[in-house]
Design a protein around this motif. Structure first.
Motif, PDB file in Angstrom:
ATOM      1  N   ARG A   1      -2.826   0.397 -13.717  1.00  0.00           N
ATOM      2  CA  ARG A   1      -2.401  -0.911 -12.931  1.00  0.00           C
ATOM      3  C   ARG A   1      -1.341  -1.786 -13.829  1.00  0.00           C
ATOM      4  O   ARG A   1      -1.871  -2.038 -15.012  1.00  0.00           O
ATOM      5  CB  ARG A   1      -3.483  -1.580 -12.371  1.00  0.00           C
TER       6      ARG A   1
ATOM      7  N   GLY B   1       0.572  -1.360  -0.014  1.00  0.00           N
ATOM      8  CA  GLY B   1       0.002   0.069   0.029  1.00  0.00           C
ATOM      9  C   GLY B   1       0.744   1.302  -0.051  1.00  0.00           C
ATOM     10  O   GLY B   1       0.257   2.327   0.056  1.00  0.00           O
TER      11      GLY B   1
ATOM     12  N   GLU C   1       0.331  -2.629  -4.808  1.00  0.00           N
ATOM     13  CA  GLU C   1      -1.192  -2.892  -4.297  1.00  0.00           C
ATOM     14  C   GLU C   1      -1.147  -4.549  -3.833  1.00  0.00           C
ATOM     15  O   GLU C   1      -1.839  -4.706  -2.931  1.00  0.00           O
ATOM     16  CB  GLU C   1      -2.002  -3.015  -5.488  1.00  0.00           C
ATOM     17  N   THR C   2      -0.516  -5.486  -4.413  1.00  0.00           N
ATOM     18  CA  THR C   2      -0.733  -6.689  -3.939  1.00  0.00           C
ATOM     19  C   THR C   2       0.443  -7.480  -4.891  1.00  0.00           C
ATOM     20  O   THR C   2       1.079  -7.168  -5.777  1.00  0.00           O
ATOM     21  CB  THR C   2      -2.034  -7.308  -4.367  1.00  0.00           C
TER      22      THR C   2
END
Lengths: 251, 160
Positions: free
Chosen positions: A241, A208, A225-226
């Protein structure tokens, strides 16, 4: 602490001196009937990613796990996460400091935010078939490289001794790491990447937060983000993204 | 391609379509060799309108163009991926032509290679995948540059 037993069916080789544990493992591979750990007191030609020198004085940990995975290469590569999780588990078990160890994509284990270890996986494959996979792991148990010698922007190198005052021997780490890896390997081969991904995200550093990813000549800044179901790093950048399968990550 | 493998092929194509969605790719092409004269070639293409502010919510449009090998003749015949001597990438990643920056490349155009010799490395997730020559021959073309991102099935080299 209750130590886990050495995993069944896994060979254990402890050598005094070797050129590089990954190179040794590759030479040993054709004669192996199952997985094997190769640990060396000293590597005379240790290598990091992309040929970078890897400093490993005696007392630091240098070992390679060699396996013969049967999945496709992109699945085999997910063992990067298994290796990082296993090393983190072993470090936590030996130090009792679960909050001190975090992970940086894909397989860096950090101690107090500094670079404690390096993991390099090498596979040799023919078409869609991987012949063997060597997971090389180096850990700064007693000494870290001079910060002046690492790449600009790279994380501060740290040692376990320097950060915690604890002196862990390479053999003790090997005996904690091998069963920890066997557990993650078992989870991966029976349940797939999901349990690894979940555990990895639970210990991820800078989730994050802004990070920088560099691939070849391309540098991208964004919010981390991940990690997606294929293991790729997912960042939200100004252009949208992106999912990145190979990069160096900078904080 | 045998009829029995049709179901497996459909599952494979669906998996490719999912990969395409998950990885922000616009196109995937893969060739699977089952045996001599028995292969499957798939190209999955997504409409290139995915870079929006709501990527996660936008179900990407996937056109799945697939067919048995015989019907999968590409529109463009000089596509190196269709070349019989093509060595293709087994995975998404970054291509490296030399073991380390600045060192001599594994191979160069015109070089003779033996079967199993490392041609290049494809990296994904800190895993260095050595790509061996599938057969002995001569390196006719190198289709990627050092540090290039490559996709599944991307042609890397032509070896004849």
């Amino acid at each position: 602490m209750s130590a886990e037993p050495w995993p069944e069916g896994v060979a254990r080789h402890v050598l005094d001196t070797v050129d590089s544990t990954n190179a040794f493992a590759a030479r040993l591979a054709p004669d192996l009937s199952g997985p094997a750990w190769i640990m060396a007191g000293l590597q005379t030609a240790a290598r990091g990613r992309r040929g970078r020198a890897w400093s490993s004085p005696r007392g630091n940990f240098s070992a390679t796990l060699i396996l013969r995975p049967t999945e496709r290469p992109e699945i085999v590569a997910l063992r990067s996460f298994a290796a990082a999780l296993a090393l983190r588990d072993a470090c936590v078990a030996l130090t009792g400091l679960p909050d001190s160890f975090t992970l940086k994509w894909p397989n860096d284990v950090l101690l107090n935010g500094g670079k404690l270890a390096g993991i390099l996986l090498e596979s040799l494959g023919q078409g869609a078939q991987v012949q063997h996979l060597a997971i090389g792991i180096g850990v700064n148990l007693i000494a870290a490289p001079d910060p002046a010698l690492v790449e600009p922007g790279a994380l501060r190198p740290v040692s376990l001794l320097g950060e915690t005052g604890l002196r862990i021997t390479p053999t003790a780490l090997l005996d904690a790491l091998a069963p920890a890896y066997a557990r993650w390997e078992q989870a991966f081969t029976t349940q797939g990447f999901a349990p690894l991904r979940n555990a990895w995200l639970a210990h991820a550093a800078r989730l994050g937060e802004p990070i920088r990813a560099r691939t070849g000549q391309t540098t991208r800044d964004g919010i981390f983000e991940t990690v997606d179901a294929t293991g790729a790093l997912v960042m939200m950048t100004a252009e949208g993204r992106v999912a990145i399968p190979a990069a160096e990550v900078f904080f | 391609m045998s009829k029995q493998s049709t179901e497996a092929d459909v599952a494979f194509i669906q998996a490719l379509a999912e990969l395409l969605n998950k990885n922000e790719l616009t196109e995937l092409s893969v060739k699977r060799e089952y045996a001599e004269d028995d292969s499957l070639e798939v190209r999955v293409v997504k409409q290139a309108n995915i870079v929006t502010t709501s990527v996660a919510a936008a179900p990407a449009v996937v056109t799945t163009a697939s067919a048995p090998a015989a019907a999968a003749v590409p529109a463009v015949n000089d596509d190196p991926a269709q070349h019989p001597g093509a060595v293709t990438s087994p995975m998404v990643g970054t291509a490296y032509l030399a073991a380390e920056p600045g060192s001599t490349p594994f191979v160069s155009v015109g070089a003779t290679v033996s079967e199993g010799q490392t041609l290049m490395i494809i990296e994904a997730m800190k895993t260095m995948n050595h790509i061996p020559a599938p057969r002995a021959g001569t390196v006719k073309r190198i289709l990627v540059a050092d540090g290039n991102a490559v996709e599944y099935g991307a042609p890397l080299m032509i070896i004849e």
